[in-house]
Design an enzyme around this catalytic site. Structure first.
Site, PDB file in Angstrom:
ATOM      1  N   ASP A 103     -42.456   9.366 -21.671  1.00  0.00           N
ATOM      2  CA  ASP A 103     -43.864   9.265 -21.315  1.00  0.00           C
ATOM      3  C   ASP A 103     -44.665  10.079 -22.326  1.00  0.00           C
ATOM      4  O   ASP A 103     -44.137  10.995 -22.961  1.00  0.00           O
ATOM      5  CB  ASP A 103     -44.066   9.796 -19.890  1.00  0.00           C
ATOM      6  CG  ASP A 103     -45.430   9.447 -19.327  1.00  0.00           C
ATOM      7  OD1 ASP A 103     -46.244   8.827 -20.053  1.00  0.00           O
ATOM      8  OD2 ASP A 103     -45.687   9.789 -18.162  1.00  0.00           O
ATOM      9  N   ASP A 276     -39.740   3.468 -13.202  1.00  0.00           N
ATOM     10  CA  ASP A 276     -39.210   4.828 -13.166  1.00  0.00           C
ATOM     11  C   ASP A 276     -39.862   5.556 -11.998  1.00  0.00           C
ATOM     12  O   ASP A 276     -40.968   5.212 -11.583  1.00  0.00           O
ATOM     13  CB  ASP A 276     -39.524   5.588 -14.463  1.00  0.00           C
ATOM     14  CG  ASP A 276     -40.959   6.105 -14.469  1.00  0.00           C
ATOM     15  OD1 ASP A 276     -41.171   7.285 -14.109  1.00  0.00           O
ATOM     16  OD2 ASP A 276     -41.875   5.336 -14.812  1.00  0.00           O
ATOM     17  N   CYS A 314     -22.112   0.622  -0.156  1.00  0.00           N
ATOM     18  CA  CYS A 314     -22.292   1.265  -1.458  1.00  0.00           C
ATOM     19  C   CYS A 314     -20.950   1.562  -2.116  1.00  0.00           C
ATOM     20  O   CYS A 314     -20.004   2.008  -1.463  1.00  0.00           O
ATOM     21  CB  CYS A 314     -23.089   2.555  -1.292  1.00  0.00           C
ATOM     22  SG  CYS A 314     -23.496   3.362  -2.859  1.00  0.00           S
ATOM     23  N   CYS A 316     -20.602   3.818  -4.602  1.00  0.00           N
ATOM     24  CA  CYS A 316     -20.693   5.077  -5.331  1.00  0.00           C
ATOM     25  C   CYS A 316     -19.600   6.056  -4.900  1.00  0.00           C
ATOM     26  O   CYS A 316     -19.006   5.934  -3.825  1.00  0.00           O
ATOM     27  CB  CYS A 316     -22.075   5.717  -5.162  1.00  0.00           C
ATOM     28  SG  CYS A 316     -22.316   6.621  -3.613  1.00  0.00           S
ATOM     29  N   CYS A 319     -20.205   7.689  -1.372  1.00  0.00           N
ATOM     30  CA  CYS A 319     -19.926   6.858  -0.198  1.00  0.00           C
ATOM     31  C   CYS A 319     -18.447   6.509  -0.070  1.00  0.00           C
ATOM     32  O   CYS A 319     -17.951   6.288   1.038  1.00  0.00           O
ATOM     33  CB  CYS A 319     -20.768   5.583  -0.254  1.00  0.00           C
ATOM     34  SG  CYS A 319     -22.531   5.890   0.032  1.00  0.00           S
ATOM     35  N   HIS A 345     -25.634   9.271  -5.139  1.00  0.00           N
ATOM     36  CA  HIS A 345     -25.769   8.081  -4.284  1.00  0.00           C
ATOM     37  C   HIS A 345     -27.121   7.406  -4.473  1.00  0.00           C
ATOM     38  O   HIS A 345     -27.194   6.183  -4.648  1.00  0.00           O
ATOM     39  CB  HIS A 345     -25.593   8.440  -2.808  1.00  0.00           C
ATOM     40  CG  HIS A 345     -26.095   7.338  -1.920  1.00  0.00           C
ATOM     41  ND1 HIS A 345     -25.378   6.175  -1.706  1.00  0.00           N
ATOM     42  CD2 HIS A 345     -27.280   7.181  -1.263  1.00  0.00           C
ATOM     43  CE1 HIS A 345     -26.093   5.358  -0.934  1.00  0.00           C
ATOM     44  NE2 HIS A 345     -27.253   5.947  -0.660  1.00  0.00           N
TER      45      HIS A 345
END
Length: 383
Positions: A103, A276, A314, A316, A319, A345
């Site tokens: 940015d 974002d 999920c 991940c 999880c 997560h």
């Protein structure tokens, strides 16, 4: 309105192509100096050269992040450009080999309010660390981002607050247009893409006016700025819906600072390619997790004896290995691992969500995906 820019520097490594469309939603491929990004995409925020609580290898291997975001304002103040130069740029300093978008720092500067003064040259401001005074000009902002070695640099703009009077909006938009032209004139590197930013609040007329002013400028991509600054959610959706058709289809369309999972789905439906937001990382540190079946505030007492994962759908690491009960214990005990696992997560959920949206677009079933998303969210609720 035709606009001539004397500087003919363009990014040689940049390319974007739309590969599929389903309604207004679209899937694309964005080629940058440090790799190719599949859109729609969510970019984890690494403001000061790190995505909080995440190692770079975790972002790649577990989260499956393709591009992250850094911030010009914060990196300029600390560690400073000389330190970043010693490392050979931001990528090498933080050990990140994939694309980075930075940015311009405009939002942070303008959020200082009483600590800054706007003039045609740029913005003079007092920093939040030492209290020293600085001047950000379009030229300075490009110099900083080129020193960082950003794959995508953002032009310097003014972000007016929600509800600003039209007279101020008109003055601000005109100044932003002049600043963005100066950004184009200041660029020197052919491996750093530069995106413009359109403003105009929630007014369709002002959005059209500003995009028409910017339309002929040779930016590699365009962003929707000035949203998620206090307006109602539906007003944001409406603004995105009438703004994206005004933006060139051969360039990526980036909605800055947004948002929550439902915002991603709804704005992908309205033609946005890139997002974002700090929400997944910031909320994770407080035990607020996002799942396919609604939000889970894992610190709540209801999860004390809950042996289920955060999200049964999920994939991940969190999880697949830990219960809600254990995560609550970590957070209540103020163990560092708690925020780390929740952050992992949340970011993986956001990246899976945009990946699923892309797959649905490619297969021509985005509307069914969208309806199923909202159905599951409503059935799960927040707990």
């Amino acid at each position: 309105m035709m606009t001539t820019i004397q500087n003919d520097v363009r990014c040689d490594t940049f390319a974007f192509k739309e590969v599929a469309r389903d309604g207004a939603a679209r899937a694309g491929e964005l080629t940058l100096t440090h790799g190719t990004v599949q859109t729609p995409i969510f970019m984890p925020v690494g403001t000061v050269g790190t995505v909080k609580a995440m190692r770079p290898d975790e972002l790649v291997d577990e989260v499956k992040a393709q591009i992250i975001l850094g911030n010009t304002y914060h990196l300029y103040l600390r560690p400073g450009l000389e330190v970043i130069k010693l490392h050979g740029g931001l990528h090498k300093m933080m050990g990140w080999n994939l694309p980075i978008l930075t940015d311009s720092g405009g939002y942070q500067v303008f959020s200082l309010k009483e600590l800054r003064k706007i003039r045609e040259e740029g913005v003079e401001f007092q920093d939040h660390i030492s209290g020293a005074r600085h001047l950000f000009t379009p030229e300075k902002v490009i110099e900083i981002q080129e020193t960082l070695g950003s794959d995508i640099m953002m032009a310097f703009d003014e972000c007016p607050p929600a509800g600003a009077e039209e007279r101020y909006m008109q003055e601000s938009m005109a100044r932003t247009t002049r600043w963005e032209k100066r950004c184009l004139e200041a660029r020197t590197r052919r491996d750093c893409a530069l995106f413009g930013i359109g403003q105009g609040g929630t007014s369709e007329r002002l959005r059209r006016q500003h995009l028409e002013e910017l339309g002929d400028l040779p930016f590699e991509g365009m962003a929707i700025g000035g949203l998620s600054v206090g307006e109602e959610t539906q007003a944001m959706y409406d603004t995105v819906e009438f703004t994206t058709p005004m933006m060139p289809d051969h360039k990526p369309k980036y909605l800055m600072g947004v948002g929550k999972p439902q915002d991603l789905v709804e704005c992908i439906a309205r033609g946005v390619d890139m997002f974002d937001c700090v929400i997944p990382t910031r909320n994770a540190r407080n035990g607020h997790c996002f799942t396919s079946r609604g939000d889970v505030v894992v610190r709540n007492a209801v999860h004390r004896d809950d042996l289920r994962p955060l999200d049964p759908d999920c994939d991940c690491y969190t999880c697949q290995n830990f219960s809600r009960s254990y995560l609550r214990h970590l957070l209540k005990s103020r163990e560092m691992l708690g925020p780390q696992l929740c952050t992992l997560h949340n970011l993986r959920y956001f990246l899976r969500l945009v990946g699923q949206a892309r797959e649905a677009i490619l297969e021509g079933r985005f509307e069914a995906f969208r309806k199923r998303f909202h159905q599951l969210q409503a059935e799960g609720g927040s707990r």
